[in-house]
Design an enzyme around this catalytic site. Sequence first.
Site, PDB file in Angstrom:
ATOM      1  N   ASP A  15       0.920  -1.325  -0.003  1.00  0.00           N
ATOM      2  CA  ASP A  15       0.372   0.237  -0.103  1.00  0.00           C
ATOM      3  C   ASP A  15       1.543   1.102  -0.284  1.00  0.00           C
ATOM      4  O   ASP A  15       1.721   1.255   0.502  1.00  0.00           O
ATOM      5  CB  ASP A  15      -1.328   0.227   1.073  1.00  0.00           C
ATOM      6  CG  ASP A  15      -2.196   0.937   1.040  1.00  0.00           C
ATOM      7  OD1 ASP A  15      -2.316   0.971  -0.307  1.00  0.00           O
ATOM      8  OD2 ASP A  15      -2.591   1.310   2.007  1.00  0.00           O
ATOM      9  N   TRP A  20       3.336   8.618  -2.550  1.00  0.00           N
ATOM     10  CA  TRP A  20       3.889   8.475  -2.508  1.00  0.00           C
ATOM     11  C   TRP A  20       4.334   9.066  -4.053  1.00  0.00           C
ATOM     12  O   TRP A  20       4.882   9.993  -4.303  1.00  0.00           O
ATOM     13  CB  TRP A  20       4.644   7.071  -3.189  1.00  0.00           C
ATOM     14  CG  TRP A  20       5.739   6.914  -3.242  1.00  0.00           C
ATOM     15  CD1 TRP A  20       7.139   6.695  -2.712  1.00  0.00           C
ATOM     16  CD2 TRP A  20       6.517   7.362  -4.698  1.00  0.00           C
ATOM     17  NE1 TRP A  20       8.811   7.043  -3.290  1.00  0.00           N
ATOM     18  CE2 TRP A  20       8.045   6.725  -4.148  1.00  0.00           C
ATOM     19  CE3 TRP A  20       6.401   7.245  -6.248  1.00  0.00           C
ATOM     20  CZ2 TRP A  20       8.741   6.867  -6.001  1.00  0.00           C
ATOM     21  CZ3 TRP A  20       7.311   7.465  -7.078  1.00  0.00           C
ATOM     22  CH2 TRP A  20       8.429   7.148  -6.737  1.00  0.00           C
ATOM     23  N   HIS A  32       2.714   3.760  -8.854  1.00  0.00           N
ATOM     24  CA  HIS A  32       2.283   1.754  -9.306  1.00  0.00           C
ATOM     25  C   HIS A  32       3.883   1.280 -10.336  1.00  0.00           C
ATOM     26  O   HIS A  32       3.987   0.037 -10.252  1.00  0.00           O
ATOM     27  CB  HIS A  32       0.988   1.445  -9.973  1.00  0.00           C
ATOM     28  CG  HIS A  32      -0.244   2.107  -9.334  1.00  0.00           C
ATOM     29  ND1 HIS A  32      -0.382   1.475  -8.182  1.00  0.00           N
ATOM     30  CD2 HIS A  32      -1.338   2.817  -9.642  1.00  0.00           C
ATOM     31  CE1 HIS A  32      -1.199   2.160  -7.870  1.00  0.00           C
ATOM     32  NE2 HIS A  32      -1.637   2.468  -8.432  1.00  0.00           N
ATOM     33  N   SER A  60      -7.224  -5.373  -5.685  1.00  0.00           N
ATOM     34  CA  SER A  60      -8.471  -6.281  -4.846  1.00  0.00           C
ATOM     35  C   SER A  60      -9.400  -5.722  -5.735  1.00  0.00           C
ATOM     36  O   SER A  60     -10.127  -5.177  -6.263  1.00  0.00           O
ATOM     37  CB  SER A  60      -8.381  -5.407  -4.101  1.00  0.00           C
ATOM     38  OG  SER A  60      -8.912  -4.043  -4.013  1.00  0.00           O
ATOM     39  N   LEU A 126      10.548 -20.548  -4.507  1.00  0.00           N
ATOM     40  CA  LEU A 126       9.279 -19.948  -3.838  1.00  0.00           C
ATOM     41  C   LEU A 126       7.817 -19.508  -4.931  1.00  0.00           C
ATOM     42  O   LEU A 126       7.808 -20.154  -6.027  1.00  0.00           O
ATOM     43  CB  LEU A 126       9.630 -18.580  -4.173  1.00  0.00           C
ATOM     44  CG  LEU A 126       9.289 -17.175  -3.686  1.00  0.00           C
ATOM     45  CD1 LEU A 126       8.827 -17.450  -2.256  1.00  0.00           C
ATOM     46  CD2 LEU A 126       9.285 -15.909  -4.250  1.00  0.00           C
ATOM     47  N   ARG A 183       1.369  -5.235   6.123  1.00  0.00           N
ATOM     48  CA  ARG A 183       1.093  -3.705   5.227  1.00  0.00           C
ATOM     49  C   ARG A 183       2.163  -2.598   5.567  1.00  0.00           C
ATOM     50  O   ARG A 183       2.309  -2.639   6.446  1.00  0.00           O
ATOM     51  CB  ARG A 183      -0.085  -3.513   6.111  1.00  0.00           C
ATOM     52  CG  ARG A 183      -1.083  -2.451   4.983  1.00  0.00           C
ATOM     53  CD  ARG A 183      -2.871  -2.438   5.423  1.00  0.00           C
ATOM     54  NE  ARG A 183      -3.416  -1.435   3.952  1.00  0.00           N
ATOM     55  CZ  ARG A 183      -4.061  -1.399   3.149  1.00  0.00           C
ATOM     56  NH1 ARG A 183      -4.547  -1.977   4.530  1.00  0.00           N
ATOM     57  NH2 ARG A 183      -4.200  -0.595   3.097  1.00  0.00           N
ATOM     58  N   SER A 191      -8.239  -5.006   4.512  1.00  0.00           N
ATOM     59  CA  SER A 191      -8.869  -4.796   3.405  1.00  0.00           C
ATOM     60  C   SER A 191      -9.245  -6.200   2.485  1.00  0.00           C
ATOM     61  O   SER A 191      -9.127  -5.821   1.409  1.00  0.00           O
ATOM     62  CB  SER A 191      -8.056  -3.703   2.950  1.00  0.00           C
ATOM     63  OG  SER A 191      -7.864  -3.112   3.817  1.00  0.00           O
TER      64      SER A 191
HETATM   65  C1  FPP Z   1      -2.228   0.435  -2.913  1.00  0.00           C
HETATM   66  O1  FPP Z   1      -1.567   1.568  -3.090  1.00  0.00           O
HETATM   67  C2  FPP Z   1      -1.392  -0.537  -4.604  1.00  0.00           C
HETATM   68  C3  FPP Z   1      -2.173  -1.082  -5.068  1.00  0.00           C
HETATM   69  C4  FPP Z   1      -3.790  -0.838  -5.440  1.00  0.00           C
HETATM   70  C5  FPP Z   1      -2.197  -1.802  -5.927  1.00  0.00           C
HETATM   71  C6  FPP Z   1      -0.628  -2.776  -5.876  1.00  0.00           C
HETATM   72  C7  FPP Z   1       0.478  -2.795  -7.625  1.00  0.00           C
HETATM   73  C8  FPP Z   1       1.521  -2.918  -7.423  1.00  0.00           C
HETATM   74  C9  FPP Z   1       2.676  -2.446  -6.507  1.00  0.00           C
HETATM   75  C10 FPP Z   1       1.646  -3.223  -9.176  1.00  0.00           C
HETATM   76  C11 FPP Z   1       1.710  -4.200  -9.112  1.00  0.00           C
HETATM   77  C12 FPP Z   1       2.668  -5.581  -8.940  1.00  0.00           C
HETATM   78  C13 FPP Z   1       2.978  -6.313  -9.455  1.00  0.00           C
HETATM   79  C14 FPP Z   1       4.056  -6.945  -8.911  1.00  0.00           C
HETATM   80  C15 FPP Z   1       2.793  -6.351 -11.234  1.00  0.00           C
HETATM   81  P1  FPP Z   1      -2.913   2.765  -3.439  1.00  0.00           P
HETATM   82  O2  FPP Z   1      -2.631   3.418  -5.329  1.00  0.00           O
HETATM   83  O3  FPP Z   1      -3.769   2.535  -2.569  1.00  0.00           O
HETATM   84  O4  FPP Z   1      -1.666   4.157  -2.335  1.00  0.00           O
HETATM   85  P2  FPP Z   1      -2.785   5.069  -1.596  1.00  0.00           P
HETATM   86  O5  FPP Z   1      -2.888   3.896  -0.648  1.00  0.00           O
HETATM   87  O6  FPP Z   1      -1.601   5.210  -1.512  1.00  0.00           O
HETATM   88  O7  FPP Z   1      -3.353   5.799  -2.522  1.00  0.00           O
END
Ligand code: FPP
Length: 244
Positions: A15, A20, A32, A60, A126, A183, A191
């Site tokens: 998260d 960021w 991302h 999700s 893994l 997390r 979540s």
């Molecule tokens: C949460 O940050 C992150 C996500 C919803 C997506 C996670 C996806 C990646 C790290 C990229 C895909 C990974 C791979 C390995 C292909 P957020 O957007 O909710 O952040 P915020 O809470 O600061 O808004």
Amino acid sequence: MQIQSIPHHLAIIMDGNGRWAHQRGQPRTIGHVKGTRVAKEIIRECSRLGVKYLTLYAFSSENWHRPQMEVSLLMKILRRYLKRETENLVKENIRFSVIGDFFRLPEDVMESIVAAQNATAHCDGLQLIFALSYGSRAEILSAVKTIAQEIVENKLRPEDIDEATFKEHLFTKFTPDPDLIIRTSGECRISNFLLWQMAYSELYFSPVLWPDFKKADLYAAFRDYEKRQRRFGRTSVQIENLFN
Ligand code: FPP
């Protein structure tokens, strides 16, 4: 770096990508992209350290409600990840699989997933699991529906349903429960992630935003995990006697 006790199954809620990017005046999507680089590094490090199962919450079921542009970008990232990384996963003996509502994903993403699963099926290092279009309540409901159907069809008797039977109906039927769930980003919630499976997981909340998460942060989580005494409902004395 000396770590005595590496979790057998580590699960991570990655998260903080959006925040960021926001802090840098950039669009969320840049977060991302950076988050994906971090995921690659953490996957490699977990493999090196001997983690056996790594589940990453990559998308999700609720993430479908994000702006269309962000959803499309996340799908693009996935597509690119699978295309570019499958060969490396094979080289590193990492087996790839997915949990979640697979059929909601775009067709070409589904095809890339199947290709990556097939290409890595023989790998016994893994076990890397992406939770994609995943929601734990939906997973539990789907298990309940299948069990109900099996009862209607006389394949199962209500009195025979136990925790093991239930687990058999979850996406994670081949995976042990997570030992440690991390997390990032300072949010202290779960979540809709692995609700059944986390009954006895240790939880670790890191203040670090996912794109800033480094190997050192992973080690800090493992060191904290190492200090925990997992009692599974028993007393400390009972646990100490079990290991002496
Ligand atoms: C949460 O940050 C992150 C996500 C919803 C997506 C996670 C996806 C990646 C790290 C990229 C895909 C990974 C791979 C390995 C292909 P957020 O957007 O909710 O952040 P915020 O809470 O600061 O808004």
